[in-house]
Structures are given as structure tokens and as C-alpha cells.
Design a protein around this motif. Structure first.
Motif, short mmCIF file in Angstrom:
data_model
loop_
_atom_site.label_atom_id
_atom_site.label_comp_id
_atom_site.label_asym_id
_atom_site.label_seq_id
_atom_site.Cartn_x
_atom_site.Cartn_y
_atom_site.Cartn_z
N MET A 82 -29.13 11.59 52.75
CA MET A 82 -28.06 10.94 53.45
C MET A 82 -26.82 11.81 53.35
N SER A 83 -26.19 12.10 54.49
CA SER A 83 -25.00 12.95 54.48
C SER A 83 -23.83 12.19 53.85
N ARG A 84 -22.80 12.94 53.51
CA ARG A 84 -21.63 12.31 52.89
C ARG A 84 -20.98 11.31 53.83
N LYS A 85 -20.90 11.67 55.12
CA LYS A 85 -20.29 10.78 56.09
C LYS A 85 -21.11 9.51 56.23
N THR A 86 -22.43 9.66 56.29
CA THR A 86 -23.32 8.52 56.36
C THR A 86 -23.22 7.69 55.10
N SER A 87 -23.16 8.35 53.96
CA SER A 87 -23.05 7.66 52.68
C SER A 87 -21.76 6.84 52.62
N ALA A 88 -20.66 7.42 53.06
CA ALA A 88 -19.38 6.71 53.06
C ALA A 88 -19.43 5.52 54.01
N ARG A 89 -20.03 5.71 55.16
CA ARG A 89 -20.16 4.62 56.14
C ARG A 89 -21.05 3.52 55.57
N HIS A 90 -22.14 3.92 54.96
CA HIS A 90 -23.06 2.98 54.35
C HIS A 90 -22.34 2.19 53.25
N PHE A 91 -21.53 2.87 52.47
CA PHE A 91 -20.76 2.24 51.41
C PHE A 91 -19.83 1.18 52.00
N GLU A 92 -19.11 1.54 53.03
CA GLU A 92 -18.19 0.60 53.67
C GLU A 92 -18.93 -0.59 54.26
N ASP A 93 -20.07 -0.34 54.87
CA ASP A 93 -20.89 -1.44 55.40
C ASP A 93 -21.34 -2.37 54.29
N ASN A 94 -21.76 -1.79 53.16
CA ASN A 94 -22.20 -2.60 52.02
C ASN A 94 -21.05 -3.44 51.46
N ILE A 95 -19.87 -2.86 51.38
CA ILE A 95 -18.70 -3.61 50.88
C ILE A 95 -18.39 -4.77 51.82
N ASN A 96 -18.43 -4.52 53.12
CA ASN A 96 -18.17 -5.59 54.09
C ASN A 96 -19.22 -6.69 53.99
#
Length: 80
Positions: free
Chosen positions: A1-15
Motif C-alpha cells: 500500500m502506498s503512503r498516499k493510499t495508507s493515509a487515505r485508508h487511515f482517514e477512512d478508518n477514522i471516519n
């Protein structure tokens, strides 16, 4: 998973975690649904913690190499 994808995934998980908290606090879920929501929340929390730990490790690497010339790309597979 790329860093950008990881950050997006993180934000989605937080939401998603926020939404689960709202659902649980509403007291509108059956016991079974509340347990499922809680279990999902625990899994999401663990995934978020992993991303945060990897980010913390990257920051440590960057701080140890303050001169900026010897920065190494962070690979969570290698640095875990």
C-alpha cells in the motif's frame, strides 16, 4: 500500500470509527448489532494504530538523520 493510499485508508478508518461511536452512543442498536459494531471498531482501531506506529518510526528515522543528506525511504516491511 502506498503512503498516499495508507493515509487515505487511515482517514477512512477514522471516519468509520467516528460513525460507529455515534451509532453505539445512540443506543438504537440491538445487542447483537452493537457487539458487531464494537468488534469492527476494535479492528479499525488496531489498523489505525499500526499506521500511526509506522509514521512514528519514520519520524524517528528522519530525526536521526537531521542533516538531510542521508535520508532513507521508509519501508514498513523492512522497519517493523
Amino acid at each position: 500500500m502506498s503512503r498516499k493510499t495508507s493515509a487515505r485508508h487511515f482517514e477512512d478508518n477514522i471516519n468509520e470509527l467516528d460513525n460507529l461511536v455515534v451509532q453505539l452512543e445512540s443506543n438504537q442498536l440491538s445487542l447483537e448489532d452493537a457487539l458487531k459494531a464494537f468488534e469492527k471498531g476494535v479492528k479499525l482501531s488496531q489498523e489505525c494504530q499500526l499506521v500511526l506506529t509506522q509514521a512514528e518510526q519514520k519520524v524517528q528515522i528522519l530525526l536521526e538523520k537531521q542533516d538531510g543528506e542521508h535520508l532513507e525511504p521508509f519501508d514498513p516491511e523492512v522497519n517493523s
